[in-house]
Design a protein around this motif. Structure first.
Motif, PDB file in Angstrom:
ATOM      1  N   SER C  83       0.844  -1.202   0.000  1.00 18.70           N
ATOM      2  CA  SER C  83       0.000   0.000   0.000  1.00 18.70           C
ATOM      3  C   SER C  83       0.874   1.244   0.000  1.00 18.70           C
ATOM      4  O   SER C  83       0.614   2.202  -0.734  1.00 18.70           O
ATOM      5  N   GLN C  86       2.433   2.396  -3.374  1.00 13.12           N
ATOM      6  CA  GLN C  86       1.585   2.677  -4.540  1.00 13.12           C
ATOM      7  C   GLN C  86       1.974   3.938  -5.301  1.00 13.12           C
ATOM      8  O   GLN C  86       1.970   3.967  -6.519  1.00 13.12           O
ATOM      9  N   PRO C 109      -8.280  -6.035   5.848  1.00 12.80           N
ATOM     10  CA  PRO C 109      -7.626  -4.729   5.673  1.00 12.80           C
ATOM     11  C   PRO C 109      -6.882  -4.275   6.938  1.00 12.80           C
ATOM     12  O   PRO C 109      -6.934  -4.947   7.958  1.00 12.80           O
ATOM     13  N   ASP C 120      -5.375  -8.787  -2.021  1.00  9.56           N
ATOM     14  CA  ASP C 120      -4.730  -7.650  -2.686  1.00  9.56           C
ATOM     15  C   ASP C 120      -4.871  -7.741  -4.208  1.00  9.56           C
ATOM     16  O   ASP C 120      -4.141  -7.082  -4.949  1.00  9.56           O
ATOM     17  N   GLN C 123      -5.869  -4.399  -5.736  1.00  8.73           N
ATOM     18  CA  GLN C 123      -4.735  -3.476  -5.670  1.00  8.73           C
ATOM     19  C   GLN C 123      -3.701  -3.813  -6.748  1.00  8.73           C
ATOM     20  O   GLN C 123      -3.164  -2.917  -7.396  1.00  8.73           O
ATOM     21  N   GLY C 128      -3.177   0.207  -7.470  1.00  4.00           N
ATOM     22  CA  GLY C 128      -3.615   0.845  -6.234  1.00  4.00           C
ATOM     23  C   GLY C 128      -3.267   2.311  -6.176  1.00  4.00           C
ATOM     24  O   GLY C 128      -3.715   3.035  -5.298  1.00  4.00           O
TER      25      GLY C 128
END
Ligand SMILES: Cc1ncc(C[n+]2csc(CCOP(=O)(O)OP(=O)(O)O)c2C)c(N)n1
Ligand code: SF4
Ligand code: SF4
Ligand code: SF4
Ligand SMILES: [Mg+2]
Lengths: 82, 249, 352
Positions: C83, C86, C109, C120, C123, C128
């Protein structure tokens, strides 16, 4: 004679060079508007080629050349920076 | 005829997008002059930040990468680790370096990454239109501190040289101002020393440059220069904060 | 050729080294820790770069710098770290820089857990980060396949100047299996004339994703689109089991596909004509796998370790031509073959 070349179309009229010139020979030329829309800087006679204007100018408007005699060095400002 | 000043080779002819009297133009020129003087144009890689100087790669005539906001020291690290014999410098603003990128700059310094950082402190977010920067002075009015920076609400300016100089990693940390001819020449000699440190493999070097943003300070270029001398240098005293000539193992 | 018994994470690391990976930048996170540990040990010995970064954000930006300087480079992490990467991945795609990004997915999450998950998928396959971009995504389901895909991932990254992601999970990362490191014939790779190495002997090179002029940015985006379409046309990979006669298909990738494989065996013993579609590339998604079996297929059952993410791609590929069912275990729980077998029976019951 020393030589001061002014690339008028690069000048943004900030006036910094006018403030620092020890000979007070720089001024805006209000008779012309350059490519960028400013009244560019112009110079009267009497340049001592100290390089103050080219040192503070953010826009590389000036080229400065000194007429040196044998053995003479250029202005202090420039030497310090080297 | 002796050349007192001509455009350095490492700068392109392109006119910059900077406002009249902006310090970025002066610092670009100083860095380019130093690249020329060391004759390293062909082996120097620069990193442009997010900020007013994001287009620096259109002005320097060297290989350059554009980095995400605040991450220039990490990008510089990636390049330098791959190409240790090249000269790598990151060019960053104060929002970029001292706010969103504090982790990256501190850790690059901590690792004594053998790179040079040119840090433009103009006490403002220039590109986004004059918001408070981490370096904004107490009392200074900005778009987001319209009544002046109030430390009770917005805290105090971040002093990067002071912070980095207590660390073991950095080789050279200095702060300069480009507020007049004398100071500009001084700034150049400090930036030159920073590059020399890198070339001689001595580790991390950073020069913080107090630099005018007449547009967002709401001043004439001349007054902006005077404000640096009169106000900024009180909070951010110029000087060499760390200098260590040991060579990296 | 020599067979070695290796953990997935370590095999991945060794494959990366053999594939010529010059540097690794990463930040610790479970369940991929054996990978950086292996590289920290082995990379310096072989004159390569291993660097533990101060964060995943720094790591991905180091990848950007190194990739821009022309190196074969990788990073690895798990959900929370991916994350954070990204923004960097978006920049890498915008600036068209090649690299390998490994995500050994864990439950989410938030901080979630450290058990295997496939949550994921969105994503990874939708991007993402911000902007119109794509990353090639490989989903191996055995340690051997993981190893083989590492070589391909680096090659495709270089060929298309695009990040490639390997989406694994904790089981695959921890699993010990015999592997062979093939000396595959290297693909013909384009020279990296664009890399910023210092402008000696050529003009200036610039790595950037900034195009202030919308006309230029649109052109750039159309250029990326052309590349993405090329990838879609050329690089889809999948495996179909019992494609010749199956009527009821399980669709699963990664570790789920292995469990599903046992489930379809059970189903066939019970007289159900079951098959398996196993996408190996999650982007580009192998729609052709579905087209090929559509004349016989009566229904599809998507099995995922999530609340249902790949099912969107299954539905897009099936495009209304047959019913699509879902069975998932989110949060790090893993279904048994019996669980999936029962779902196959339900699918059959519902579709007659
Ligand atoms: C992740 C992210 N957040 C915010 C921005 C918006 N942004 C662009 S420039 C900038 C501030 C730059 O200020 P500074 O680093 O001081 O540079 P200056 O313009 O003053 O030279 C911000 C916040 C961005 N581009 N990316
Ligand atoms: S070189 Fe010195 S004297 Fe000549 S114009 Fe510039 S500042 Fe004035
Ligand atoms: S310093 Fe340069 S840009 Fe500013 S007025 Fe003088 S010549 Fe023009
Ligand atoms: S906004 Fe400020 S920093 Fe940005 S170009 Fe203008 S004067 Fe320079
Ligand atoms: Mg700023």
């Amino acid at each position: 004679m020393n030589k001061l070349v002014i690339d008028k179309d690069r000048c943004k009229g900030c006036g910094l060079c006018i403030e620092v010139c020890p000979k007070k020979i720089l001024h805006f030329d209000n008779s012309i508007v350059n490519l960028l829309g400013y009244h560019p800087v112009a110079a009267d006679d009497g340049c001592i080629a100290c390089g103050f204007c080219s040192t503070i100018c953010p826009d590389i408007v000036f080229s400065v050349y000194k007429d040196v005699k044998e053995g003479e060095t250029v202005g202090k400002a420039v030497d310090e920076g080297q | 005829m002796k050349v007192v000043f001509e455009r350095p080779r490492s700068l392109q002819l392109t006119r910059t997008h900077y406002c009249p009297g902006c310090g970025h133009g002066i610092v670009h020129r100083l860095v380019a002059e130093i690249i020329d003087e060391f004759n390293i144009q062909e082996k120097t890689i620069g990193i442009a930040p997010v900020g007013c100087s994001v287009l620096a790669y259109n002005y320097f005539d060297i290989d350059m990468q554009q980095a995400a906001h605040g991450r220039a020291p990490a990008v510089a690290t990636g390049i330098k680790r791959v190409l240790p014999d090249r000269v790598v410098f990151a060019y960053q603003g104060d929002g970029d370096l001292a706010s969103i990128g504090t982790a990256e700059i501190i850790h690059a310094a901590g690792r004594s990454e053998n790179i040079t950082v040119i840090f433009i402190n103009n006490a403002i977010y220039g590109m986004t239109g004059g918001q408070m920067a981490p370096t904004t002075l107490v009392g200074q009015k900005t778009e987001t501190t319209p009544y002046g920076r109030d430390p009770k609400m917005a805290g105090y300016p971040i002093k990067i040289c002071e912070i980095l100089s207590v660390m073991d990693g950095p080789a050279f940390i200095a702060r300069v101002a480009i507020s007049d001819v004398k100071n500009i020449l001084k700034a150049k000699s400090m930036i030159k020393k920073a590059f020399q440190m890198q070339i001689e493999n001595r580790g991390f070097s950073l020069v913080e440059i107090l630099s005018p943003c007449p547009t967002n300070w709401g001043m004439t270029p001349g007054d902006a220069m005077r404000w640096i001398n009169d106000e900024m240098t009180k909070v951010f005293p110029p000087g060499i904060y760390k200098e260590s000539w040991e060579v990296l193992a | 050729m020599e067979k070695l018994l290796m953990k997935g994470n370590e095999a991945l690391a060794e494959a990366a080294i053999r594939a010529g990976c010059q540097c690794f930048f990463g930040y610790p996170i479970t369940p991929q820790s054996e990978l950086p540990a292996y590289l920290a040990r082995e990379m310096p010995k072989r004159g390569r770069v291993f660097l533990q970064a101060e964060s995943e954000i720094a790591a991905i930006n180091m990848v950007y710098g190194a990739a821009g300087a022309g190196a074969r480079v990788m990073t690895s992490s798990s959900g929370p770290g991916i994350s954070l990467k990204q923004e960097g991945i978006s920049y890498l795609c915008g600036a068209e820089l090649p690299c390998l990004i490994v995500n050994i997915v864990r439950g989410g999450p938030g901080l979630g857990d450290i058990q295997p998950a496939q949550s994921d998928y969105f994503q990874a396959t939708r991007g993402g980060g911000h902007g119109d971009y794509r990353t090639i995504v490989f989903a191996p389901s055995s340690v051997q396949e993981l190893v083989d895909l590492v070589y391909d991932a680096f090659d495709l990254a270089d060929i298309y100047r695009n990040p490639v992601m390997i989406l694994g999970d904790g089981i695959l990362g921890q699993m010990m299996e015999p592997v062979v490191f093939r000396e595959k014939p290297r693909r013909q790779l384009p020279p990296k004339t664009w890399a910023t190495t210092g402008k000696k002997g050529r003009g200036q090179n610039i790595i950037t994703s900034l195009y202030l002029d919308p006309v230029k940015l649109e052109q750039h985006n159309w250029k990326l689109d052309k590349k993405y379409r090329e990838i879609m046309a050329r690089e889809c990979r999948w495996e179909v089991i019992n494609g010749d006669d199956a009527e009821y298909f399980v669709v699963a990738y990664g570790i789920c596909a292995r469990i599903a494989f046992s489930a379809i065996e059970m189903a066939r013993s019970a007289g159900v004509k079951a098959g398996l579609i196993r996408p190996v590339t999650l982007w580009p998604y192998p729609q052709k796998a579905f087209d090929d079996v559509m004349n016989r297929a009566k229904a599809f059952l998507t099995v995922e370790l999530s609340l249902g993410q790949m099912i969107d791609d299954v539905k897009l590929s099936v495009n209304g031509r047959a019913p699509v069912y879902f069975y998932g275990r989110p949060g790090g729980m893993v279904p048994t073959a019996e669980d999936i077998f029962n779902e196959i029976l339900k699918m059959k019951g519902a579709s007659v």
